[in-house]
Motif scaffolding. Structure first.
Motif, PDB file in Angstrom:
ATOM      1  N   SER A 400     -45.893-119.329 -33.746  1.00  0.00           N
ATOM      2  CA  SER A 400     -44.571-119.770 -33.281  1.00  0.00           C
ATOM      3  C   SER A 400     -44.762-120.513 -31.969  1.00  0.00           C
ATOM      4  CB  SER A 400     -43.629-118.579 -33.137  1.00  0.00           C
ATOM      5  OG  SER A 400     -44.194-117.586 -32.293  1.00  0.00           O
ATOM      6  N   LEU A 401     -44.461-119.892 -30.863  1.00  0.00           N
ATOM      7  CA  LEU A 401     -44.714-120.486 -29.564  1.00  0.00           C
ATOM      8  C   LEU A 401     -46.185-120.312 -29.223  1.00  0.00           C
ATOM      9  CD1 LEU A 401     -41.589-119.072 -27.666  1.00  0.00           C
ATOM     10  CD2 LEU A 401     -41.846-121.331 -28.747  1.00  0.00           C
ATOM     11  N   THR A 402     -46.610-120.974 -28.136  1.00  0.00           N
ATOM     12  CA  THR A 402     -48.000-120.862 -27.710  1.00  0.00           C
ATOM     13  C   THR A 402     -48.335-119.395 -27.457  1.00  0.00           C
ATOM     14  OG1 THR A 402     -47.877-123.028 -26.664  1.00  0.00           O
ATOM     15  CG2 THR A 402     -49.688-121.587 -25.981  1.00  0.00           C
ATOM     16  N   ASN A 403     -49.428-118.969 -28.095  1.00  0.00           N
ATOM     17  CA  ASN A 403     -49.935-117.605 -27.973  1.00  0.00           C
ATOM     18  C   ASN A 403     -49.048-116.569 -28.649  1.00  0.00           C
ATOM     19  OD1 ASN A 403     -52.109-118.539 -26.425  1.00  0.00           O
ATOM     20  ND2 ASN A 403     -50.971-118.274 -24.513  1.00  0.00           N
ATOM     21  N   TYR A 404     -48.038-117.016 -29.404  1.00  0.00           N
ATOM     22  CA  TYR A 404     -47.176-116.080 -30.120  1.00  0.00           C
ATOM     23  C   TYR A 404     -47.336-116.293 -31.617  1.00  0.00           C
ATOM     24  CZ  TYR A 404     -44.739-114.441 -25.955  1.00  0.00           C
ATOM     25  OH  TYR A 404     -44.437-113.861 -24.753  1.00  0.00           O
ATOM     26  N   TYR A 405     -47.318-115.163 -32.338  1.00  0.00           N
ATOM     27  CA  TYR A 405     -47.490-115.204 -33.779  1.00  0.00           C
ATOM     28  C   TYR A 405     -46.475-114.254 -34.410  1.00  0.00           C
ATOM     29  CZ  TYR A 405     -51.952-117.298 -32.519  1.00  0.00           C
ATOM     30  OH  TYR A 405     -52.918-118.108 -31.994  1.00  0.00           O
ATOM     31  N   ASN A 406     -46.008-114.656 -35.601  1.00  0.00           N
ATOM     32  CA  ASN A 406     -45.068-113.828 -36.374  1.00  0.00           C
ATOM     33  C   ASN A 406     -45.768-113.305 -37.610  1.00  0.00           C
ATOM     34  OD1 ASN A 406     -43.052-114.444 -34.553  1.00  0.00           O
ATOM     35  ND2 ASN A 406     -42.169-116.073 -35.820  1.00  0.00           N
ATOM     36  N   LEU A 407     -45.557-112.001 -37.886  1.00  0.00           N
ATOM     37  CA  LEU A 407     -46.006-111.409 -39.137  1.00  0.00           C
ATOM     38  C   LEU A 407     -44.798-111.404 -40.064  1.00  0.00           C
ATOM     39  CD1 LEU A 407     -48.182-109.840 -40.780  1.00  0.00           C
ATOM     40  CD2 LEU A 407     -47.176-107.736 -39.818  1.00  0.00           C
ATOM     41  N   VAL A 408     -44.897-112.126 -41.195  1.00  0.00           N
ATOM     42  CA  VAL A 408     -43.741-112.272 -42.083  1.00  0.00           C
ATOM     43  C   VAL A 408     -44.119-111.838 -43.490  1.00  0.00           C
ATOM     44  CG1 VAL A 408     -42.789-114.161 -40.714  1.00  0.00           C
ATOM     45  CG2 VAL A 408     -44.301-114.679 -42.616  1.00  0.00           C
ATOM     46  N   ALA A 409     -43.057-111.483 -44.243  1.00  0.00           N
ATOM     47  CA  ALA A 409     -43.243-111.091 -45.640  1.00  0.00           C
ATOM     48  C   ALA A 409     -43.550-112.331 -46.471  1.00  0.00           C
ATOM     49  CB  ALA A 409     -41.991-110.404 -46.161  1.00  0.00           C
ATOM     50  N   ASP A 410     -44.595-112.229 -47.269  1.00  0.00           N
ATOM     51  CA  ASP A 410     -45.015-113.379 -48.074  1.00  0.00           C
ATOM     52  C   ASP A 410     -44.816-113.126 -49.569  1.00  0.00           C
ATOM     53  OD1 ASP A 410     -46.156-115.986 -48.220  1.00  0.00           O
ATOM     54  OD2 ASP A 410     -48.057-115.102 -48.858  1.00  0.00           O
ATOM     55  N   GLN A 411     -44.465-111.894 -49.944  1.00  0.00           N
ATOM     56  CA  GLN A 411     -44.202-111.554 -51.346  1.00  0.00           C
ATOM     57  C   GLN A 411     -43.045-110.542 -51.391  1.00  0.00           C
ATOM     58  OE1 GLN A 411     -47.694-110.094 -53.377  1.00  0.00           O
ATOM     59  NE2 GLN A 411     -49.038-111.660 -52.472  1.00  0.00           N
ATOM     60  N   HIS A 412     -42.519-110.353 -52.583  1.00  0.00           N
ATOM     61  CA  HIS A 412     -41.495-109.325 -52.758  1.00  0.00           C
ATOM     62  C   HIS A 412     -42.161-107.959 -52.814  1.00  0.00           C
ATOM     63  CE1 HIS A 412     -38.208-112.111 -53.345  1.00  0.00           C
ATOM     64  NE2 HIS A 412     -38.939-112.791 -54.233  1.00  0.00           N
ATOM     65  N   PHE A 413     -41.475-106.976 -52.221  1.00  0.00           N
ATOM     66  CA  PHE A 413     -42.051-105.637 -52.170  1.00  0.00           C
ATOM     67  C   PHE A 413     -41.560-104.810 -53.365  1.00  0.00           C
ATOM     68  CE2 PHE A 413     -41.613-106.853 -47.626  1.00  0.00           C
ATOM     69  CZ  PHE A 413     -42.972-106.976 -47.332  1.00  0.00           C
ATOM     70  N   ASP A 414     -42.355-103.829 -53.678  1.00  0.00           N
ATOM     71  CA  ASP A 414     -41.960-102.838 -54.695  1.00  0.00           C
ATOM     72  C   ASP A 414     -42.416-101.492 -54.167  1.00  0.00           C
ATOM     73  OD1 ASP A 414     -41.357-101.312 -56.846  1.00  0.00           O
ATOM     74  OD2 ASP A 414     -42.634-102.384 -58.273  1.00  0.00           O
ATOM     75  N   ARG A 415     -41.449-100.794 -53.633  1.00  0.00           N
ATOM     76  CA  ARG A 415     -41.815 -99.526 -53.016  1.00  0.00           C
ATOM     77  C   ARG A 415     -42.444 -98.586 -54.012  1.00  0.00           C
ATOM     78  NH1 ARG A 415     -41.225 -94.572 -52.565  1.00  0.00           N
ATOM     79  NH2 ARG A 415     -39.958 -94.586 -54.446  1.00  0.00           N
ATOM     80  N   GLU A 416     -41.976 -98.684 -55.265  1.00  0.00           N
ATOM     81  CA  GLU A 416     -42.487 -97.780 -56.269  1.00  0.00           C
ATOM     82  C   GLU A 416     -43.963 -98.064 -56.579  1.00  0.00           C
ATOM     83  OE1 GLU A 416     -38.613 -97.601 -55.684  1.00  0.00           O
ATOM     84  OE2 GLU A 416     -39.435 -99.437 -56.632  1.00  0.00           O
ATOM     85  N   THR A 417     -44.406 -99.292 -56.274  1.00  0.00           N
ATOM     86  CA  THR A 417     -45.831 -99.604 -56.445  1.00  0.00           C
ATOM     87  C   THR A 417     -46.609 -99.274 -55.184  1.00  0.00           C
ATOM     88  OG1 THR A 417     -45.289-101.404 -57.971  1.00  0.00           O
ATOM     89  CG2 THR A 417     -47.479-101.447 -56.964  1.00  0.00           C
ATOM     90  N   THR A 418     -46.120 -99.752 -54.045  1.00  0.00           N
ATOM     91  CA  THR A 418     -46.757 -99.475 -52.750  1.00  0.00           C
ATOM     92  C   THR A 418     -45.661 -99.153 -51.764  1.00  0.00           C
ATOM     93  OG1 THR A 418     -48.518-101.075 -53.247  1.00  0.00           O
ATOM     94  CG2 THR A 418     -48.283-100.352 -50.950  1.00  0.00           C
ATOM     95  N   SER A 419     -45.735 -97.952 -51.273  1.00  0.00           N
ATOM     96  CA  SER A 419     -44.667 -97.499 -50.378  1.00  0.00           C
ATOM     97  C   SER A 419     -45.032 -97.669 -48.903  1.00  0.00           C
ATOM     98  CB  SER A 419     -44.347 -96.027 -50.662  1.00  0.00           C
ATOM     99  OG  SER A 419     -45.485 -95.221 -50.398  1.00  0.00           O
ATOM    100  N   GLU A 420     -46.292 -97.976 -48.615  1.00  0.00           N
ATOM    101  CA  GLU A 420     -46.714 -98.078 -47.214  1.00  0.00           C
ATOM    102  C   GLU A 420     -47.910 -99.023 -47.108  1.00  0.00           C
ATOM    103  OE1 GLU A 420     -46.621 -94.543 -44.383  1.00  0.00           O
ATOM    104  OE2 GLU A 420     -48.788 -94.759 -44.774  1.00  0.00           O
ATOM    105  N   TYR A 421     -47.940 -99.746 -46.031  1.00  0.00           N
ATOM    106  CA  TYR A 421     -49.046-100.678 -45.785  1.00  0.00           C
ATOM    107  C   TYR A 421     -49.639-100.426 -44.416  1.00  0.00           C
ATOM    108  CZ  TYR A 421     -47.357-103.464 -49.749  1.00  0.00           C
ATOM    109  OH  TYR A 421     -46.983-103.893 -50.985  1.00  0.00           O
ATOM    110  N   ASP A 422     -50.966-100.454 -44.361  1.00  0.00           N
ATOM    111  CA  ASP A 422     -51.682-100.504 -43.084  1.00  0.00           C
ATOM    112  C   ASP A 422     -52.117-101.958 -42.891  1.00  0.00           C
ATOM    113  OD1 ASP A 422     -51.413 -97.833 -42.523  1.00  0.00           O
ATOM    114  OD2 ASP A 422     -53.272 -97.270 -43.547  1.00  0.00           O
TER     115      ASP A 422
END
Length: 551
Positions: A400-422
Motif C-alpha cells: 500500500s503505502l511505502t513500507n506498508y503492506y496489506n494481508l487480504v483474502a484471496d479465496q473464499h473461505f470454508d470454515r467446515e474445511t479449514t477453521s483456522e490458519y497460521d
C-alpha cells in the motif's frame, strides 16, 4: 741544406772577437759567439743554422779542425754536422719541459775546433709555440650554496694552468651563460689569473636545486686553445615552502563494520624543500565528538585506516580536516570525505499495525485481514524488502503505502474445511546474503450458517409389534450439521401430516434434541399395518436451515 729554406729559424747575431788574455793558456785562440732562435717541437734533423757560414769558416776548416760540440748540459738536443757546416735538431725540444715558465728559454753550448784551437759559443733560443691547452687541475668543481645566500656573494674558482708563455699562455676566463652568476677575473702577484663567481640573483632551490656551469680558460695563441672545468652548484635548502597536498579534497569509502586497521586511503603532500624541511607529519585537525575514535592516520605515511566501529545507520558520511606540517612548523590543510558503505547487517523489522484475528467464512475476496509495517535500517538493496506468505494459503500480500503492506483474502473461505490458519509473513531484504524476519498470525474463520442438517440415512425403517405399550421407543433418527455452535445445533420435528384423518402426533412423538421416536399409543396390526411420516431436522442458524427424511 740551405738554412733559409726551413723558414723556422733565425740567426740573431753572429760575431767574432779576439780574447786578449795574455795569462791564459788559450792565448791567441779565436772565439766567436752566435745566437739562433728556433721554435720548439721541430722535427729531428731540422736545420737550426749554418755554422760554417755564420762563423765565416769553410767546410775544410771544420773537417780538419774536427769541429764538435764540447760543452752544455743539454747538448743532446743539437747536433753539428761538420761535413755540411750546419747545426740541426738532434732530439725533440719541448720548451715547457726544458724551461718551464722561465723566459726567455735557451740552450748554450760551445763548438771547438783544433789546429789551431778555436772556441765558439752558440746560444739557441727556444721559442714558444701554442702546443699546450689551458687546463684545470681538477675536472669538476662542486659548490654548496644556501638559497639564502646574499647578492654579491663570491665563490673563487680554482685557477687554470697553461704551460705556454706569452700570448700562448692563459689570457682569459669565460663563464657559460646563466641567470645567476657573473665571472670576475683577478691577477695574482706573479701575474697568473684567477676568477670568482659572483651571485647576481637570489637562488631558489625549489626552482633549480642544482646549477650546472662551465668556466672556459682560453689562451692567446693562434689558433686559440681552451680548457673547461665543470662547476656544479648545489643549492642548500632553507625552509621557505609549506607542504602542499596533492588534492584539495580527498574522497574515500569504507564499508560499515570494517575491522580495525582496515585501510581506507592514503593522502599525499609534498614539500618543495629537502631534508628535514621536507619531512611531513600528517594529522587530523580538530576532530570533535566520537569521530576522533573512528579513524587514525599514520603521521609519516598519510595512511588513513579504521580505528573504531563504523555504523552506516548512525553516520553515512564523515568529513575530516587534514593537516600536513613540516619539521620547520609550516602547515597546510585539506579535507577528506569518507562515504560509509552499507552492509546488510539489519534484518527487516515487522510491526503489526492492525489485525483482526477472526474473519467470517463468507468474507468477500480482497477483505483486508491485517496491515503491517516493515522497516529495514539498511539502505538501497539492503533495505529493499519483499513480503511473502505461503502460496498455498488463501491470502496475498499487497503493498500500500511505502513500507506498508496489506494481508487480504484471496479465496473464499470454508470454515467446515479449514477453521483456522497460521499465516507466516516473511519479510526479506535484497542484500547479499539476504536477511529476513517473520511473524505468524493466527486467524480463525467464524462460522456462517451455510450448511443444513443432513440425516445419516436417506430414509428410515422401523418395526413395531402390535399391542405395544404406549411410550415404547420406536427408533432414533440422526442428522449432522457441518456448521459450528448454534448453527450446528439440531432440533427434530415431525412434519404435520394426517394418518387416516388423524394428525401424526396422535401416533408417535419425537424428542426434539435426541431424535428419539416413541409410540404414543398401542398399535393394532389389523387396523394399521404401516405408518409413513416425515421427520424434519432444523439447525439453530439465522435463518435456520432444515432437511426432511421419510420414516
Amino acid at each position: 741544406m740551405d738554412p733559409s729554406s726551413t723558414g723556422t729559424m733565425q740567426r740573431i747575431q753572429s760575431e767574432k772577437s779576439i780574447l786578449d788574455e795574455p795569462d791564459s793558456p788559450l792565448e791567441g785562440r779565436v772565439a766567436g759567439q752566435i745566437r739562433y732562435s728556433v721554435p720548439e717541437e721541430m722535427k729531428k734533423g731540422s736545420v737550426i743554422g749554418n755554422i760554417a757560414q755564420d762563423l765565416g769558416l769553410d767546410l775544410k776548416r771544420l773537417r780538419s779542425g774536427r769541429a764538435r760540440i764540447v760543452s752544455g748540459d743539454n747538448n743532446q738536443y743539437t747536433e753539428l754536422r761538420p761535413d755540411k757546416g750546419i747545426l740541426v735538431v738532434n732530439e725533440r725540444i719541448d720548451r715547457e719541459e726544458l724551461c718551464g715558465d722561465v723566459t726567455p728559454c735557451s740552450l748554450s753550448f760551445e763548438i771547438i775546433l783544433e789546429n789551431p784551437i778555436e772556441l765558439h759559443r752558440v746560444t739557441v733560443e727556444i721559442l714558444d709555440i701554442n702546443d699546450n691547452t689551458p687546463y684545470f687541475p681538477i675536472r669538476d668543481i662542486h659548490f654548496e650554496m644556501s638559497e639564502s645566500a646574499t647578492i654579491g656573494a663570491k665563490f673563487p674558482v680554482e685557477s687554470a694552468v697553461d704551460p705556454d708563455v706569452g700570448l700562448n699562455a692563459l689570457q682569459n676566463y669565460i663563464l657559460s651563460p646563466n641567470n645567476y652568476f657573473i665571472l670576475k677575473q683577478h691577477a695574482n702577484p706573479d701575474g697568473s689569473k684567477y676568477a670568482e663567481l659572483v651571485l647576481q640573483k637570489p637562488l631558489d632551490r625549489e626552482e633549480h636545486p642544482t646549477l650546472p656551469l662551465k668556466v672556459i680558460a682560453v689562451d692567446g695563441g693562434n689558433p686559440q686553445r681552451s680548457g673547461t672545468v665543470n662547476i656544479n652548484v648545489s643549492v642548500i635548502d632553507v625552509n621557505d615552502n609549506a607542504p602542499v597536498f596533492n588534492q584539495p579534497i580527498y574522497r574515500a569509502a569504507v564499508v560499515e563494520n570494517a575491522p580495525k586497521g582496515t585501510y581506507i586511503t592514503t593522502v599525499n603532500a609534498t614539500d618543495a624543500d629537502i631534508g628535514s624541511n621536507a619531512e611531513i607529519i600528517f594529522s587530523f585537525s580538530k576532530i570533535k565528538g566520537s569521530t576522533v575514535d573512528m579513524f587514525s592516520i599514520d603521521e609519516n605515511t598519510g595512511v588513513i585506516s579504521v580505528a573504531g566501529l563504523i555504523d552506516f545507520e548512525k553516520e553515512k558520511k564523515y568529513e575530516l580536516r587534514l593537516e600536513a606540517r613540516d619539521r620547520g612548523g609550516l602547515t597546510e590543510t585539506s579535507k577528506i570525505i569518507i562515504d560509509v558503505g552499507d552492509v546488510n547487517d539489519n534484518a527487516p523489522v515487522i510491526n503489526i499495525m492492525s489485525f483482526s484475528n477472526t474473519i467470517s467464512e463468507d468474507a468477500p475476496l480482497g477483505t483486508t485481514i491485517a496491515v503491517i509495517n516493515v522497516k529495514d535500517a539498511d539502505s538501497e538493496k539492503n533495505g529493499q524488502i519483499k513480503c511473502t506468505i505461503d502460496r498455498k494459503l488463501p491470502f496475498k500480500i499487497q503493498s500500500s503505502l511505502t513500507n506498508y503492506y496489506n494481508l487480504v483474502a484471496d479465496q473464499h473461505f470454508d470454515r467446515e474445511t479449514t477453521s483456522e490458519y497460521d499465516i507466516t509473513i516473511t519479510a526479506t531484504d535484497s542484500g547479499s546474503p539476504p536477511l529476513s524476519s517473520s511473524v505468524t498470525l493466527q486467524l480463525r474463520i467464524s462460522d456462517v450458517n451455510d450448511n443444513g442438517p443432513l440425516f445419516d440415512k436417506s430414509s428410515y425403517s422401523a418395526y413395531v409389534t402390535e399391542n405395544n405399550s404406549p411410550g415404547m421407543s420406536v427408533t432414533t433418527v440422526r442428522a449432522r450439521d457441518a456448521d459450528w455452535s448454534q448453527n450446528a445445533r439440531i432440533s427434530y420435528f415431525l412434519v404435520d401430516t394426517d394418518i387416516s384423518g388423524n394428525p401424526v402426533s396422535n401416533f408417535v412423538s419425537i424428542n426434539s434434541e435426541t431424535g428419539d421416536l416413541h409410540a404414543v399409543r398401542s398399535f393394532d396390526y389389523e387396523q394399521m399395518k404401516e405408518l409413513q411420516l416425515v421427520v424434519k431436522a432444523q439447525d439453530g442458524g439465522s435463518p435456520p436451515l432444515s432437511s426432511n427424511v421419510l420414516l
